[in-house]
Design a protein around this motif. Structure first.
Motif, PDB file in Angstrom:
ATOM      1  N   GLN A   1      48.412  60.824  46.836  1.00  0.00           N
ATOM      2  CA  GLN A   1      49.326  61.741  46.157  1.00  0.00           C
ATOM      3  C   GLN A   1      48.940  61.888  44.686  1.00  0.00           C
ATOM      4  N   ASP A   2      48.582  60.780  44.047  1.00  0.00           N
ATOM      5  CA  ASP A   2      48.171  60.839  42.641  1.00  0.00           C
ATOM      6  C   ASP A   2      46.940  61.723  42.462  1.00  0.00           C
ATOM      7  N   ILE A   3      45.968  61.596  43.374  1.00  0.00           N
ATOM      8  CA  ILE A   3      44.760  62.433  43.300  1.00  0.00           C
ATOM      9  C   ILE A   3      45.143  63.906  43.327  1.00  0.00           C
TER      10      ILE A   3
ATOM     11  N   ALA B   1      39.988  61.894  38.952  1.00  0.00           N
ATOM     12  CA  ALA B   1      40.034  60.525  39.477  1.00  0.00           C
ATOM     13  C   ALA B   1      38.946  59.664  38.848  1.00  0.00           C
ATOM     14  N   LEU B   2      37.746  60.213  38.705  1.00  0.00           N
ATOM     15  CA  LEU B   2      36.652  59.458  38.095  1.00  0.00           C
ATOM     16  C   LEU B   2      36.902  59.209  36.611  1.00  0.00           C
ATOM     17  N   LEU B   3      37.362  60.223  35.891  1.00  0.00           N
ATOM     18  CA  LEU B   3      37.607  60.063  34.460  1.00  0.00           C
ATOM     19  C   LEU B   3      38.754  59.093  34.189  1.00  0.00           C
ATOM     20  N   SER B   4      39.808  59.150  34.998  1.00  0.00           N
ATOM     21  CA  SER B   4      40.918  58.224  34.798  1.00  0.00           C
ATOM     22  C   SER B   4      40.512  56.796  35.143  1.00  0.00           C
ATOM     23  N   ALA B   5      39.651  56.640  36.161  1.00  0.00           N
ATOM     24  CA  ALA B   5      39.134  55.303  36.469  1.00  0.00           C
ATOM     25  C   ALA B   5      38.274  54.787  35.320  1.00  0.00           C
TER      26      ALA B   5
ATOM     27  N   ALA C   1      38.621  60.909  46.698  1.00  0.00           N
ATOM     28  CA  ALA C   1      39.025  62.137  45.996  1.00  0.00           C
ATOM     29  C   ALA C   1      38.221  63.362  46.426  1.00  0.00           C
ATOM     30  N   PRO C   2      36.887  63.242  46.733  1.00  0.00           N
ATOM     31  CA  PRO C   2      36.160  64.430  47.204  1.00  0.00           C
ATOM     32  C   PRO C   2      36.748  65.048  48.466  1.00  0.00           C
ATOM     33  N   LEU C   3      37.371  64.244  49.320  1.00  0.00           N
ATOM     34  CA  LEU C   3      38.017  64.794  50.518  1.00  0.00           C
ATOM     35  C   LEU C   3      39.163  65.732  50.136  1.00  0.00           C
ATOM     36  N   VAL C   4      39.889  65.366  49.072  1.00  0.00           N
ATOM     37  CA  VAL C   4      40.999  66.201  48.620  1.00  0.00           C
ATOM     38  C   VAL C   4      40.471  67.492  48.002  1.00  0.00           C
ATOM     39  N   ASP C   5      39.305  67.419  47.355  1.00  0.00           N
ATOM     40  CA  ASP C   5      38.688  68.639  46.818  1.00  0.00           C
ATOM     41  C   ASP C   5      38.176  69.549  47.935  1.00  0.00           C
ATOM     42  N   ARG C   6      37.594  68.944  48.957  1.00  0.00           N
ATOM     43  CA  ARG C   6      36.914  69.735  49.996  1.00  0.00           C
ATOM     44  C   ARG C   6      37.891  70.331  51.005  1.00  0.00           C
TER      45      ARG C   6
ATOM     46  N   LEU D   1      47.204  42.250  46.105  1.00  0.00           N
ATOM     47  CA  LEU D   1      46.043  43.033  46.533  1.00  0.00           C
ATOM     48  C   LEU D   1      46.437  44.400  47.091  1.00  0.00           C
ATOM     49  N   ILE D   2      47.729  44.594  47.328  1.00  0.00           N
ATOM     50  CA  ILE D   2      48.192  45.844  47.933  1.00  0.00           C
ATOM     51  C   ILE D   2      47.839  47.047  47.064  1.00  0.00           C
ATOM     52  N   GLY D   3      47.813  46.856  45.744  1.00  0.00           N
ATOM     53  CA  GLY D   3      47.565  47.969  44.840  1.00  0.00           C
ATOM     54  C   GLY D   3      46.108  48.352  44.658  1.00  0.00           C
ATOM     55  N   THR D   4      45.205  47.788  45.472  1.00  0.00           N
ATOM     56  CA  THR D   4      43.780  48.068  45.324  1.00  0.00           C
ATOM     57  C   THR D   4      43.468  49.557  45.452  1.00  0.00           C
ATOM     58  N   ALA D   5      44.227  50.261  46.279  1.00  0.00           N
ATOM     59  CA  ALA D   5      43.955  51.686  46.509  1.00  0.00           C
ATOM     60  C   ALA D   5      43.991  52.490  45.215  1.00  0.00           C
ATOM     61  N   TYR D   6      44.849  52.110  44.266  1.00  0.00           N
ATOM     62  CA  TYR D   6      44.938  52.854  43.008  1.00  0.00           C
ATOM     63  C   TYR D   6      43.640  52.749  42.209  1.00  0.00           C
ATOM     64  N   THR D   7      42.960  51.619  42.335  1.00  0.00           N
ATOM     65  CA  THR D   7      41.703  51.418  41.616  1.00  0.00           C
ATOM     66  C   THR D   7      40.553  52.169  42.270  1.00  0.00           C
ATOM     67  N   LEU D   8      40.589  52.291  43.594  1.00  0.00           N
ATOM     68  CA  LEU D   8      39.469  52.853  44.349  1.00  0.00           C
ATOM     69  C   LEU D   8      39.683  54.305  44.768  1.00  0.00           C
ATOM     70  N   LYS D   9      40.719  54.962  44.269  1.00  0.00           N
ATOM     71  CA  LYS D   9      41.078  56.283  44.786  1.00  0.00           C
ATOM     72  C   LYS D   9      39.994  57.336  44.559  1.00  0.00           C
TER      73      LYS D   9
END
Length: 419
Positions: free
Chosen positions: A123-125, A355-359, A65-70, A53-61
């Motif tokens: 970091q990926d975002i 992030a949305l398109l890759s998801a 992502a809007p925080l990284v844009d703003r 379950l540790i990898g859940t963040a990759y699915t929900l990133k």
């Protein structure tokens, strides 16, 4: 090809090798390597299962992502600032995992691994947004290929090599210290990497950072069909690969060591060669022609598995050829597909939109190919199943042809201005 391959020497493309390495380094350290460490320290199977379950963040990133844009840290610009911050925090937290052990501190080690996963997804975002912003349009496929190469090399280092180091030389604690040090070294490349030639203004508010990426995308002609194209483009490839290892072992009768060696050596090498070749070829061919040609290669390459299925007896050289060709064509398609995702992102919102398109691109692999492949194999048998995967690939190609005008427009302006 020689002139096309020069794109890899671009000061905007070359740093993505190291940044892609930094992007891929944490994943295995919080998944496969951590599970191996817990296993050798006799942690219960139930507790090891929870580690997945540790990898859940990759699915929900895409949620943050809007925080990284703003917002942006007050150094190195809007994208590299986030990349550098997460890399330094990752270096510290990965090394911090080396201060614990699964048998004694499983809960706290798991919580730290969750933090590593969150920082890695962040970091990926930022890295995806940076590569989208910094690359010129005719460099996108090369940038995608270099990202794939760096990511795959990191998976080898933090996956296979880390296990060997932990077992034979350094032990688990020192191995995690070493991996944290490697992440810190990657931060040097972030500092030296160039800023985008055109820096877009950040959204004026967080609300706009959430709403505007969607509003802007859906204001485009054919937006819904472009989203459907993202789901369908690699769907045939996803179906063919979902149970490929099971097929080679159970359906084609190869041994475990044969499958492991071929998949690890030929498969990995062919994927990297395919991605690099795709990046070089796309510099000449353009986005639409590359997507169509490489998509056809992806579809037809699945026939190799059909031939293996009807042969009736194991043929190791032919199996190696099939795996190499399928992965080569998959690498070509991946380079063009990631370039498409970059091209679809507007610079102001590239973190959120990518992030949305890759998801969205993972929907076919996760929710269609994964669950539907076993019943299809049981119903059709292996030969008919692999023939079906070729057919599954064609709706995406038909949709690509239908929207060829919009796809060509994504890279036409700059190509014309440069020519």
């Amino acid at each position: 090809m020689a002139s096309a391959s020069r794109v890899y020497l671009s000061p905007r493309v070359a740093p993505l090798l190291v940044l892609g390495f930094a992007s891929g380094l944490p994943l295995a350290l919080t998944s496969g390597a951590l599970q191996a460490w817990a296993t050798v320290e006799n942690v219960s199977l139930q507790n090891i299962g929870f580690l997945t379950l540790i990898g859940t963040a990759y699915t929900l990133k895409f949620l943050w992502a809007p925080l990284v844009d703003r917002y942006a840290p007050p150094w190195l610009g809007r994208r590299r600032g986030w990349v550098l911050l997460t890399q330094l925090l990752l270096a510290a937290t990965i090394a911090g995992m080396g201060l614990m052990s699964p048998s004694k501190h499983l809960f706290w080690l798991s919580m730290l691994a969750v933090l590593v996963g969150f920082l890695s997804a962040t970091q990926d975002i930022a890295f995806d947004a940076y590569s989208t912003d910094v690359l010129r349009k005719d460099e996108r496929a090369a940038g995608a290929a270099i990202k794939v190469l760096g990511y795959r090399l990191a998976m080898i280092v933090s996956g296979g090599l880390a296990l060997i180091l932990a077992d034979r030389w350094l032990g688990w604690h020192n191995t995690y210290f070493l991996m944290g040090g490697l992440m810190a070294l990657c931060a040097i490349a972030t500092v030296l990497a160039p800023e985008p030639e055109e820096v877009a203004r950040a959204p004026r508010s967080l609300a706009l950072a959430v709403v505007e990426p969607l509003r802007e995308f859906f204001s485009r002609k054919g937006a819904v069909t472009l989203l459907l194209l993202i789901v369908l483009y690699k769907l045939g490839d996803a179906f063919a690969g979902a149970l490929s290892t099971t097929f080679l072992l159970r359906g084609a009768g190869f041994g475990l060591s044969e499958v492991g060696a071929v998949n690890k050596v030929f498969g990995l090498a062919a994927t990297i060669v395919g991605a690099l070749a795709g990046g070089a070829l796309m510099a000449r061919m353009g986005l639409y022609r590359s997507l169509m040609a490489f998509g056809l290669f992806q579809a037809v390459s699945n026939f190799g598995y059909w031939v293996l299925a009807v042969l009736g007896e194991p043929n190791l050289p032919f199996m190696a050829l099939v795996v190499a060709v399928e992965n080569l064509c998959g690498g070509l398609g991946t380079a063009a597909f990631v370039a498409l995702l970059m091209a679809l992102c507007r610079q102001e919102f590239s973190a959120t939109q990518f992030a949305l398109l890759s998801a969205l691109s993972a929907i076919g692999r996760t929710y269609l190919a994964g669950p539907l492949t076993p019943p299809l194999v049981e119903t059709l048998g292996w030969p008919a199943f692999f023939a079906t995967t070729v057919v599954i690939a064609f709706p995406g190609l038909a949709l690509l042809w239908w929207r060829r005008g919009e796809i060509r427009a994504l890279d036409a302006p700059e190509r014309q201005s440069q020519g």
